[in-house]
Motif scaffolding. Structure first.
Motif, PDB file in Angstrom:
ATOM      1  N   VAL A 113       1.038  -1.128   0.009  1.00 18.32           N
ATOM      2  CA  VAL A 113       0.103   0.149   0.182  1.00 18.32           C
ATOM      3  C   VAL A 113       0.918   1.252  -0.007  1.00 18.32           C
ATOM      4  O   VAL A 113       0.776   2.398  -0.664  1.00 18.32           O
ATOM      5  N   ASP A 114       1.894   1.071   0.747  1.00 16.34           N
ATOM      6  CA  ASP A 114       2.781   2.442   0.874  1.00 16.34           C
ATOM      7  C   ASP A 114       3.289   2.519  -0.402  1.00 16.34           C
ATOM      8  O   ASP A 114       3.892   3.506  -0.733  1.00 16.34           O
ATOM      9  N   ALA A 115       3.981   1.362  -1.126  1.00 13.80           N
ATOM     10  CA  ALA A 115       4.496   1.655  -2.540  1.00 13.80           C
ATOM     11  C   ALA A 115       3.719   2.096  -3.397  1.00 13.80           C
ATOM     12  O   ALA A 115       4.057   3.214  -4.150  1.00 13.80           O
ATOM     13  N   ILE A 116       2.558   1.941  -3.400  1.00 11.40           N
ATOM     14  CA  ILE A 116       1.588   2.412  -4.441  1.00 11.40           C
ATOM     15  C   ILE A 116       1.303   3.878  -4.335  1.00 11.40           C
ATOM     16  O   ILE A 116       1.177   4.651  -4.877  1.00 11.40           O
ATOM     17  N   GLU A 117       0.959   4.213  -2.715  1.00 10.63           N
ATOM     18  CA  GLU A 117       1.040   5.450  -2.522  1.00 10.63           C
ATOM     19  C   GLU A 117       2.225   6.454  -2.716  1.00 10.63           C
ATOM     20  O   GLU A 117       1.973   7.471  -3.338  1.00 10.63           O
ATOM     21  N   HIS A 118       3.302   5.841  -2.406  1.00  9.26           N
ATOM     22  CA  HIS A 118       4.648   6.612  -2.792  1.00  9.26           C
ATOM     23  C   HIS A 118       4.330   6.879  -4.470  1.00  9.26           C
ATOM     24  O   HIS A 118       4.681   8.019  -4.979  1.00  9.26           O
ATOM     25  N   LEU A 119       4.011   5.885  -5.326  1.00  4.85           N
ATOM     26  CA  LEU A 119       4.119   6.071  -6.634  1.00  4.85           C
ATOM     27  C   LEU A 119       2.998   6.962  -6.947  1.00  4.85           C
ATOM     28  O   LEU A 119       3.494   8.162  -7.945  1.00  4.85           O
ATOM     29  N   GLN A 120       1.825   6.953  -6.475  1.00  5.21           N
ATOM     30  CA  GLN A 120       0.927   7.885  -6.814  1.00  5.21           C
ATOM     31  C   GLN A 120       1.213   9.215  -6.361  1.00  5.21           C
ATOM     32  O   GLN A 120       0.881  10.411  -7.085  1.00  5.21           O
ATOM     33  N   MET A 121       1.708   9.388  -5.213  1.00  7.62           N
ATOM     34  CA  MET A 121       2.228  10.615  -4.699  1.00  7.62           C
ATOM     35  C   MET A 121       3.373  11.545  -5.563  1.00  7.62           C
ATOM     36  O   MET A 121       3.263  12.590  -5.571  1.00  7.62           O
ATOM     37  N   ARG A 122       4.203  10.567  -6.077  1.00 12.80           N
ATOM     38  CA  ARG A 122       5.463  11.112  -6.796  1.00 12.80           C
ATOM     39  C   ARG A 122       4.728  11.500  -8.299  1.00 12.80           C
ATOM     40  O   ARG A 122       5.215  12.783  -8.544  1.00 12.80           O
ATOM     41  N   ASN A 123       3.712  10.706  -8.910  1.00  9.27           N
ATOM     42  CA  ASN A 123       3.006  11.186 -10.094  1.00  9.27           C
ATOM     43  C   ASN A 123       2.271  12.710  -9.868  1.00  9.27           C
ATOM     44  O   ASN A 123       2.466  13.460 -10.705  1.00  9.27           O
ATOM     45  N   GLY A 124       1.728  12.813  -8.688  1.00 11.95           N
ATOM     46  CA  GLY A 124       1.216  13.725  -8.196  1.00 11.95           C
ATOM     47  C   GLY A 124       1.788  14.966  -7.726  1.00 11.95           C
ATOM     48  O   GLY A 124       1.571  16.173  -8.388  1.00 11.95           O
ATOM     49  N   LEU A 125       3.041  14.874  -7.369  1.00  6.82           N
ATOM     50  CA  LEU A 125       3.892  15.997  -7.222  1.00  6.82           C
ATOM     51  C   LEU A 125       4.551  16.651  -8.385  1.00  6.82           C
ATOM     52  O   LEU A 125       4.591  17.710  -8.732  1.00  6.82           O
ATOM     53  N   GLN A 126       4.539  15.565  -9.417  1.00  5.03           N
ATOM     54  CA  GLN A 126       4.947  16.100 -10.773  1.00  5.03           C
ATOM     55  C   GLN A 126       4.065  17.423 -11.281  1.00  5.03           C
ATOM     56  O   GLN A 126       4.397  18.056 -12.142  1.00  5.03           O
ATOM     57  N   LYS A 127       2.857  16.711 -11.124  1.00  5.34           N
ATOM     58  CA  LYS A 127       1.816  17.697 -11.605  1.00  5.34           C
ATOM     59  C   LYS A 127       1.502  19.101 -10.818  1.00  5.34           C
ATOM     60  O   LYS A 127       1.088  20.081 -11.151  1.00  5.34           O
ATOM     61  N   ALA A 128       1.633  18.838  -9.500  1.00  8.26           N
ATOM     62  CA  ALA A 128       1.351  19.722  -8.487  1.00  8.26           C
ATOM     63  C   ALA A 128       2.040  21.190  -8.477  1.00  8.26           C
ATOM     64  O   ALA A 128       1.442  22.225  -8.522  1.00  8.26           O
ATOM     65  N   TRP A 175       1.102  21.442   0.419  1.00  4.46           N
ATOM     66  CA  TRP A 175       0.549  20.795  -0.672  1.00  4.46           C
ATOM     67  C   TRP A 175      -1.105  20.288  -0.493  1.00  4.46           C
ATOM     68  O   TRP A 175      -1.386  19.496   0.352  1.00  4.46           O
ATOM     69  N   ASN A 176      -1.892  21.331  -1.297  1.00  2.83           N
ATOM     70  CA  ASN A 176      -3.219  20.816  -1.026  1.00  2.83           C
ATOM     71  C   ASN A 176      -3.829  20.138  -2.340  1.00  2.83           C
ATOM     72  O   ASN A 176      -4.069  20.674  -3.287  1.00  2.83           O
ATOM     73  N   SER A 177      -3.743  18.647  -2.335  1.00  5.06           N
ATOM     74  CA  SER A 177      -4.005  18.046  -3.662  1.00  5.06           C
ATOM     75  C   SER A 177      -5.483  17.868  -3.746  1.00  5.06           C
ATOM     76  O   SER A 177      -6.319  17.711  -2.742  1.00  5.06           O
ATOM     77  N   PRO A 178      -5.923  18.042  -5.117  1.00  5.78           N
ATOM     78  CA  PRO A 178      -7.369  18.113  -5.372  1.00  5.78           C
ATOM     79  C   PRO A 178      -8.075  16.384  -5.122  1.00  5.78           C
ATOM     80  O   PRO A 178      -9.041  16.392  -4.653  1.00  5.78           O
ATOM     81  N   GLU A 179      -7.075  15.458  -5.331  1.00 10.04           N
ATOM     82  CA  GLU A 179      -7.480  14.348  -5.039  1.00 10.04           C
ATOM     83  C   GLU A 179      -7.233  13.797  -3.594  1.00 10.04           C
ATOM     84  O   GLU A 179      -8.468  13.133  -2.788  1.00 10.04           O
TER      85      GLU A 179
END
Length: 839
Positions: free
Chosen positions: A573-588, A618-622
């Motif tokens: 779960v942490d690894a998936i969250e890590h990947l999602q957060m990394r992808n989200g940071l690129q867009k943030a 960081w205020n993520s829309p998701e």
């Protein structure tokens, strides 16, 4: 020869037809012979002698031609008895002519000649021809008939006298009838052969013996010098004459054909010699070794120069060996060849070319791997097979090297990822059948980059090889150790029955790696972080297990390194969250989702706001608001902290200028720096650009450094710090007291301020040890002329204690929480309205 045979067949058809018709007419007329014809006489001894002599010579001529041609293979052995019959008739007819009419042997010799002339060819139908030819029966016939004829001439009184005025005696008539029957039987035999398969010889002798049969049958019905008497002489002469015509013509044709054949053979042999010479040149200059096998004798019969080189001996010695003599015996770890060369050469005799590989051991004992090609060669009397040998030793070694490189690591020689995957899949297949488990261990050296960068890549490579060797010593026989690349290794533990097997192996590896390494005269220590995934619990394919073992390894790193961790679902779960957060940071950053909050920093002597610390949010829309402690490590791990840090610098400087332009007090803005930004190498350029673009004075920007930044790659860090100080910015050490806390780097790096970590501030009122540490830090800072700021001040008791110890500044919830720029502006305005001074 073909044309002559065709013409002869046409002529003999006519002869046979006429002979059969004449025979039928004469036989029909035997009983009704006209009285005038029977009474007609022509008594001419001279003519008779000429006729008999001509017949005898003709018969001998035919006999000699037939027997000679049979011996030379120009006629089939079936015709040999025919030649014997003509020979017997010819010799006896000579004595018949010499005897004279007055001698009793006169007609006895003729009857005996007719009988033998019918008897011998009849033996052809019994298949006696080849046997008589092998026995050279013509010699016996010559001797026997000559002796018999001579005896009759020398002893005429030994034969019964004949009354020549009327018919002949019954025994003589019976002898001639038997001769006629045998001749007709011979004619029928040759006629039957002709019907089965048309042949000029068969057709000729069918007609000839029909005439001779008629001649022999007419004999009993004829009287001396009568018309029938002369008729059977004429029929016999006609048969002889046609035989001579045919035999002589065919013999001439055969001789011409033989001459032509000899000329053609000579030409072919010359062409063959030339072709053989050309072939020999081609064989001698062929790149491969070529040998010629005589399979029947199981030996070599020829070889070229390259074969001498390959087998290590000269041609004469080579030809004394059999094909199997040079084959290398199988080694202990090899399977013997399924078939010998002799067996394979016998297979090649079927006409199917064979290609296979065999190792040979030449005369000098050197092993050579060859590609062998066997091809059958045309031969009339031998079983010949050509073998060509191509030395493929270097090619095979090159292929082995390529295959090794494709599945092994070039530096350590260990299996690479591909081979590790194969071994893992085999182990999983076995485990599924055996109801066992397979463990995949992902190993990563701790702090290897520091060794590599400080001591150089050669030392780093030597260390990796030493680590590989030591890890290999820890493996069980069925396990696999592989290198993924860099400082990462994989271990496949096969046939695992319980968790203790895995933990025992992991503990043994950590213990073995803890011992120092002697690398090029330097003693180096390192450690490993291990991540463990287990089949089938954590996954059922290699890629899934590898990913989960990698995730577990990072958790081992986070747990302090030099340890191991099993994969859990929470890790996934942490690894998936890590990947999602990394992808989200690129867009943030591009979407403007990042913003800065500011926390006031208070002068404890006046309680005035002297500066603010910029804190990212960081205020993520998701996912809504995400705390820095969650996304900052991911940003640092992925390298995104560099562009984010650039943005923070620009935004903090811009906001500080905006507040001043709004009439608020001039403040110092503090910005935290990441070690990744420091190592990136362009930090001073980013700082200068932020100051230039915003217009903020350099002394109003404070950069907060962690202690780890200052001690890693000290010289480069010192150079960067000096360039920053040259710009005019201030430097503070963040979280002081939690790291190395060395006075040496404080002096060398010329920092301006120390920030005491909140872990000491939180308990300093109730814990004397923390209070002593805080007091020591403040006193040390004063001795070094450094300002001191405490973070995490949450109540008045903490504030009072800090004032008592002489702390310069503080920040925390007791004064204000981090707030957005607009709220901070309002806070500053409110503070400006309050009277300043100690509380």
């Amino acid at each position: 020869m073909v044309d002559t045979a065709i013409k002869a067949m046409g002529t003999t058809r006519v002869l046979l037809g006429g002979a059969l018709l004449l025979s039928a007419m004469l036989l029909a007329a035997m009983t009704t012979w006209p009285q005038g014809a029977a009474s007609w006489h022509l008594q001419d001894p001279s003519l008779h002698a000429v006729v008999e002599t001509a017949g005898a010579v003709s018969a001998l001529f035919v006999a000699v031609l037939l027997i000679a041609q049979c011996h030379q293979g120009m006629r089939e052995a079936l015709m040999y008895p025919v030649g014997l019959g003509f020979m017997a008739m010819g010799i006896l007819d000579i004595f018949h002519a010499l005897a004279g009419v007055a001698s009793p042997g006169f007609v006895w010799l003729r009857g005996l000649a007719a009988f033998l002339g019918g008897l011998f060819p009849a033996l052809s139908g019994l298949g006696w021809g080849p046997r008589l030819e092998r026995l050279a029966a013509h010699r016996v016939v010559v001797i026997a008939t000559s002796a018999l004829g001579g005896f009759f001439l020398a002893h005429p009184d030994a034969l019964p006298a004949l009354d020549m005025r009327g018919g002949f005696v019954d025994p003589l008539n019976a002898l001639n009838v038997a001769a006629g029957v045998l001749s007709f039987a011979t004619a029928a035999y040759f006629a039957a052969r002709y019907r089965r398969q048309p042949n000029a010889d068969d057709l000729l002798f069918a007609g000839v013996y029909a005439l001779l049969g008629c001649s022999a049958i007419i004999f009993p019905f004829s009287g001396l010098w009568s018309a029938p008497w002369w008729l059977w002489h004429a029929l016999r002469l006609f048969a002889y004459g046609f035989s001579i015509h045919y035999m002589f013509g065919s013999h001439v044709s055969l001789l011409k054909g033989m001459k032509a054949e000899i000329r053609e053979r000579t030409r072919v042999e010359a062409a063959l010699r030339e072709s053989e010479q050309q072939f020999r040149v081609l064989v001698e200059h062929a790149p491969e070794a070529i040998v010629l096998f005589d399979v029947g004798q199981n030996r070599l019969v020829d070889a070229n120069t390259n074969a001498e080189r390959l087998f290590g001996c000269d041609r004469e010695e080579l030809l004394r060996h059999s094909p199997d003599d040079f084959y290398r015996p199988p080694q202990p770890d090899e399977l013997p060849p399924k078939e010998s060369v002799r067996v394979r050469t016998e297979e090649a005799l079927t006409g199917i070319p064979l290609v296979f590989e065999r190792a040979i051991r030449n005369a000098q004992g050197k092993d050579v791997l060859c590609e062998v090609r066997l091809v059958k060669l045309p031969s009339a009397d031998k079983k010949l097979v050509r073998g060509s040998y191509i030395d493929i030793t270097e090619r095979k070694e090159a292929q082995a090297r390529i295959e090794f490189m494709a599945y092994h690591d070039a530096l350590t020689g260990l299996p690479n990822r591909l081979l590790a995957k194969d071994h893992m899949e085999l182990a999983m297949s076995f485990a599924e059948r055996a109801h066992a488990q397979v463990a995949l261990l992902f190993l990563d050296l701790d702090n290897f980059k520091t060794i590599n960068d400080s001591l150089g890549h050669p030392v780093g490579d030597a260390l990796l090889k030493a680590v590989a060797t030591r890890l290999g010593e820890s493996m069980r026989a069925p396990d696999t150790l592989a290198r993924l690349g860099g400082d990462e290794f994989l271990i496949v533990l096969s046939d695992v029955r319980d968790a203790e097997t895995i933990t025992g192996m992991a503990d043994a590896i950590l213990e073995r790696l803890a011992k120092p390494f002697d690398i090029e005269g330097q003693e180096l220590t390192t450690s490993l972080s291990l991540g463990i995934a287990v089949y089938p619990d954590d996954g059922k394919d290699f890629e899934t297990l590898l990913r989960k073992a990698d995730t577990a390894m990072y958790h081992a790193k986070e747990a302090g390194k030099n340890t191991y961790r099993f994969h859990t679902e929470q890790m996934n779960v942490d690894a998936i969250e890590h990947l999602q957060m990394r992808n989200g940071l690129q867009k943030a950053l591009a979407r403007g989702e990042l913003m800065l909050y500011y926390q006031p920093q208070i002068d404890l002597s006046t309680l005035a706001v002297t500066g603010v610390e910029a804190l990212i949010r960081w205020n993520s829309p998701e996912g809504g608001p995400i705390p820095p402690m969650r996304f900052i490590p991911i940003a640092e791990d992925s390298g995104l902290i560099v562009p984010i840090g650039d943005w923070v610098l620009k935004e903090a400087c811009r906001q500080a200028v905006a507040w001043r332009q709004a009439g608020l007090p001039e403040l110092t803005v503090a910005v935290n720096l990441s070690a990744v930004q420091f190592r990136h190498g362009r930090l001073e350029k980013s700082v200068a650009r932020a100051l230039n673009e915003s217009g903020l004075a350099a002394n109003r920007l404070e950069l907060e450094l962690t202690e780890s930044i200052l001690i890693q790659d000290t010289e480069n860090a010192l150079a960067t710090v000096r360039r920053l100080k040259a710009i005019g910015v201030k430097l503070s050490v963040d979280d002081f007291g939690t790291g190395y806390s060395s006075l040496a780097y404080l002096k060398r790096f010329d920092v301006d301020k120390l920030k005491i970590d909140q872990s000491f501030i939180r308990d300093m009122v109730d814990d004397p040890s923390d209070a002593a540490i805080v007091h020591a830090i403040i006193q040390m800072a004063r001795s070094l002329n450094l300002a001191v700021i405490a973070e995490g001040v949450e109540d008045a008791r903490m504030l009072a204690a800090l004032r008592e110890h002489g702390c310069d500044e503080a920040q925390g919830y007791h004064f204000a929480k981090p707030m957005p720029p607009e709220a901070l502006a309002a806070y500053l305005s409110a503070m400006a309205e309050k009277p300043q001074g100690p509380a």
